[in-house]
Design an enzyme around this catalytic site. Structure first.
Site, short mmCIF file in Angstrom:
data_model
loop_
_atom_site.label_atom_id
_atom_site.label_comp_id
_atom_site.label_asym_id
_atom_site.label_seq_id
_atom_site.Cartn_x
_atom_site.Cartn_y
_atom_site.Cartn_z
CB CYS A 68 -0.93 0.01 1.21
SG CYS A 68 -1.78 -1.55 1.44
CB VAL A 114 3.65 -23.62 -4.81
CG1 VAL A 114 2.79 -24.88 -4.84
CG2 VAL A 114 4.37 -23.49 -3.47
C1 LIG Z 1 -0.40 0.18 -5.13
C2 LIG Z 1 -1.32 -0.50 -4.16
C3 LIG Z 1 -1.84 0.22 -3.10
C4 LIG Z 1 -2.70 -0.40 -2.20
N1 LIG Z 1 -3.20 0.33 -1.15
C5 LIG Z 1 -4.00 -0.27 -0.24
C6 LIG Z 1 -4.48 0.46 0.88
O1 LIG Z 1 -4.18 1.64 1.05
N2 LIG Z 1 -5.27 -0.20 1.77
C7 LIG Z 1 -5.60 -1.52 1.63
O2 LIG Z 1 -6.31 -2.08 2.49
N3 LIG Z 1 -5.15 -2.25 0.57
C8 LIG Z 1 -4.36 -1.65 -0.37
N4 LIG Z 1 -3.88 -2.38 -1.42
C9 LIG Z 1 -4.23 -3.81 -1.54
C10 LIG Z 1 -3.29 -4.67 -0.71
O3 LIG Z 1 -1.98 -4.39 -1.02
C11 LIG Z 1 -3.58 -6.14 -0.96
O4 LIG Z 1 -4.92 -6.37 -0.58
C12 LIG Z 1 -2.67 -7.06 -0.16
O5 LIG Z 1 -1.34 -6.90 -0.58
C13 LIG Z 1 -3.07 -8.52 -0.35
O6 LIG Z 1 -2.18 -9.33 0.32
P1 LIG Z 1 -2.05 -10.88 -0.03
O7 LIG Z 1 -1.00 -11.44 0.85
O8 LIG Z 1 -3.38 -11.51 -0.04
O9 LIG Z 1 -1.59 -10.94 -1.55
P2 LIG Z 1 -0.34 -10.33 -2.32
O10 LIG Z 1 0.09 -9.06 -1.71
O11 LIG Z 1 -0.70 -10.34 -3.76
O12 LIG Z 1 0.81 -11.42 -2.06
C14 LIG Z 1 0.76 -12.69 -2.62
C15 LIG Z 1 2.15 -13.26 -2.68
O13 LIG Z 1 2.08 -14.60 -3.13
C16 LIG Z 1 3.16 -14.87 -4.00
N5 LIG Z 1 2.79 -16.00 -4.85
C17 LIG Z 1 1.77 -16.06 -5.75
N6 LIG Z 1 1.71 -17.28 -6.33
C18 LIG Z 1 2.72 -18.00 -5.78
C19 LIG Z 1 3.17 -19.33 -5.97
N7 LIG Z 1 2.58 -20.16 -6.83
N8 LIG Z 1 4.25 -19.76 -5.25
C20 LIG Z 1 4.86 -18.93 -4.36
N9 LIG Z 1 4.47 -17.66 -4.15
C21 LIG Z 1 3.41 -17.19 -4.83
C22 LIG Z 1 3.32 -13.56 -4.78
O14 LIG Z 1 4.62 -13.46 -5.34
C23 LIG Z 1 3.05 -12.53 -3.69
O15 LIG Z 1 4.24 -12.12 -3.08
C24 LIG Z 1 -3.03 -1.78 -2.36
C25 LIG Z 1 -2.50 -2.50 -3.44
C26 LIG Z 1 -1.65 -1.88 -4.34
C27 LIG Z 1 -1.09 -2.67 -5.48
#
Ligand SMILES: Cc1cc2nc3c(=O)[nH]c(=O)nc-3n(C[C@H](O)[C@H](O)[C@H](O)COP(=O)(O)OP(=O)(O)OC[C@H]3O[C@@H](n4cnc5c(N)ncnc54)[C@H](O)[C@@H]3O)c2cc1C
Length: 486
Positions: A54, A92
């Site tokens: 974020c 994975v």
């Molecule tokens: C620019 C930006 C600004 C944002 N601002 C906000 C905000 O202000 N407030 C808010 O609430 N949310 C915000 N968000 C959304 C928030 O960042 C996401 O909701 C959050 O990062 C989700 O986390 P996650 O762990 O579910 O997924 P992700 O952050 O997508 O992480 C998933 C991880 O899994 C890894 N992965 C995927 N497939 C595989 C595999 N097969 N094997 C191994 N590793 C794998 C990826 O490389 C990644 O590192 C923002 C997003 C962006 C892009």
């Protein structure tokens, strides 16, 4: 760094977590905290774990100076301080739910390594939508999702802008880089006027970039009510962002493999670079191949304990859906705050504790230049789509008492269920006191309050922070009047 061959480690109960960001690291850390004897392994395909996605727009704008400041914990510290095993650059590529093992591709091994698990948390997140348009793979068309994306965008701008420093105070140096200096101003087209597109408008305007924003809908910020989006659009105009609404991108062109033109149904726009911000889709391909049930928007369907339809496999974060506390239906609202909470619940359940995630209201905040924009629950358009009879009510309040200087207007819109008076959602915009005020209304949604309940809340007052009737209360009273109850 402490290393060991995780494929051959002795068998104690093992939790594997796929993905090392918000949801994955929350799951891994909470499971380990709860069951220190559990073997907890995080497999992350990128070089980084645990960074603040974020905050990336504020790194590109140079408000955050070093990308390393976005990293909450390194793999080494996660191992020494939290007792986790972390493997970066480990992707994975398959899950065998019957044999309870995953196949991993890593740079140091040819072919795939099999790693067994007892419990598995899928936290693979989301990926930016890349529409199949002509020229989409040209150079200098960026998406913003990962830290690597952020570093690449900043590097691109750094290499092409003239750094003007030492011209007096810090403020004057900022002002020069902020709005260009007339020399070869870099031109960007941002496609998509959602949160990320808008945050990037601010971020790269602060770097002196000339910005055109293209939005397919009739307003920015998707389904939000026009009472809010009109003010956001005025601010964009004031900050010299050229906004083209109801405009559809048809493709990209450029010489030598790099973008220079964005083709739309309303004409062609020059661009040195493009930022695509047209939304994300859940990264659920691996889950789907495994036979894990997908639901809304192809996100992994989870129950309130973050369990998938397969035993011992959980999912959390942007790859999963969540229950809406407003409609009682599953929704896909990918947010960092949800990812952290779902990750914790998945980790605790995987470690044997019975923990429940009640659901989401869809509370979100963003900053667009000096504007604070926030929402929770349903917007008018969303209530309409849900076929809920509703009315919307908008007021303008102020952030401070009239007698206290420099108060700023706050616009509040409530979406209210017609027959019952139940609050369905709220949106706010203003230059002060918006972002955190929305949390009161998120709490009201959680408690299933009516607008009458909201009007009775005992909210605080002091001249620098609020009016004696807080704007939240004024908005509730006006909505009550609309219902004929005042
Ligand atoms: C620019 C930006 C600004 C944002 N601002 C906000 C905000 O202000 N407030 C808010 O609430 N949310 C915000 N968000 C959304 C928030 O960042 C996401 O909701 C959050 O990062 C989700 O986390 P996650 O762990 O579910 O997924 P992700 O952050 O997508 O992480 C998933 C991880 O899994 C890894 N992965 C995927 N497939 C595989 C595999 N097969 N094997 C191994 N590793 C794998 C990826 O490389 C990644 O590192 C923002 C997003 C962006 C892009």
């Amino acid at each position: 760094m402490r290393t060991r061959d995780v494929a051959k480690a002795p068998r104690i109960e093992r939790l594997l977590v796929i993905g090392g960001l918000a949801a994955g690291m929350s799951a891994a850390s909470s499971a380990k905290r709860l069951r220190p004897e559990m073997d907890v392994i995080v497999l992350e395909k990128s070089p980084f774990i645990s960074y603040g996605t974020c905050s990336i727009p504020y790194y590109i704008s140079e408000e955050i100076k070093d990308y390393r400041d976005l990293i909450a914990i390194t793999p080494e510290k996660a191992e020494t301080e939290r007792g986790l095993v972390v493997r970066t650059r480990h992707e994975v590529i398959a899950i065998d739910p019957g044999g309870k093992e995953v196949v991993v591709r890593s740079p140091d091994k040819t072919g795939g390594t099999k790693i067994p698990f007892d419990k598995l948390v899928i936290a693979t997140g989301a990926v930016p939508i890349k529409p199949p348009l002509p020229g989409i793979d040209l150079k200098h068309i960026f998406a913003l999702r990962t830290l690597e994306d952020g570093v690449a965008i900043k590097k691109y701008i750094d290499e092409r802008t003239i750094q003007e420093t030492g011209a007096g105070s810090e403020e004057s140096a900022y002002a020069k880089s902020a709005y260009g200096n007339g020399r070869d101003q870099l031109k960007a087209v941002i496609v998509g006027g959602g949160y990320i597109g808008l945050e990037m408008c601010e971020s790269i305007r602060k770097r002196g970039v000339d910005v055109t924003l293209i939005e397919r809908m009739d307003r920015v910020l998707g389904t939000m009510d026009q009472s809010v989006t009109e003010i956001v659009e005025e601010t964009l105009k004031r900050e010299s962002v050229r906004l083209f609404k109801e405009t559809t991108v048809l493709g990209f062109e450029g010489p030598e493999g790099a973008v220079s033109k964005v083709l739309t149904d309303k004409g062609t726009f020059q661009a040195d670079f493009v930022i695509l911000a047209v939304g994300v889709r859940p990264e659920s391909t691996l889950a789907q191949k495994t036979g894990i049930a997908l639901g809304v928007n192809n996100a992994i369907t989870v129950d309130e304990q973050m369990r998938t339809n397969l035993p011992a496999i959980f999912a959390a974060g942007d790859c999963a859906d969540a229950l809406s506390i407003v409609t009682g239906k599953n929704v896909y609202i990918p947010l960092g705050t949800t990812a952290n909470k779902q990750g914790r619940v998945a980790g605790e359940n995987a470690a044997g504790r019975e923990t429940v995630f009640e659901g989401v209201a869809g509370t979100a905040q963003t900053k667009v230049f000096d504007l604070e924009v926030a929402r929770t629950g349903l917007t008018s358009l969303e209530a309409e789509r849900e076929n809920i009879p509703y009315f919307a009510s908008t007021i303008q309040g102020t952030s401070r008492a009239k007698s206290y200087p420099a108060g700023k207007p706050i616009i509040i819109t409530y979406v209210v269920e017609k027959d019952t008076g139940r609050l369905l959602g709220a949106q706010m915009v203003g230059r002060e006191g918006v972002a955190h005020r929305i949390d009161t209304l998120a709490t009201a949604l959680y408690a299933k309050m009516t607008i009458d309940d909201v009007a009775r809340l005992d909210l605080g007052y002091a001249p620098p922070f609020a009016t004696v009737w807080d704007p939240i209360l004024i908005a509730a009273n006006v909505a009550l009047k609309k219902m004929g109850k005042r």
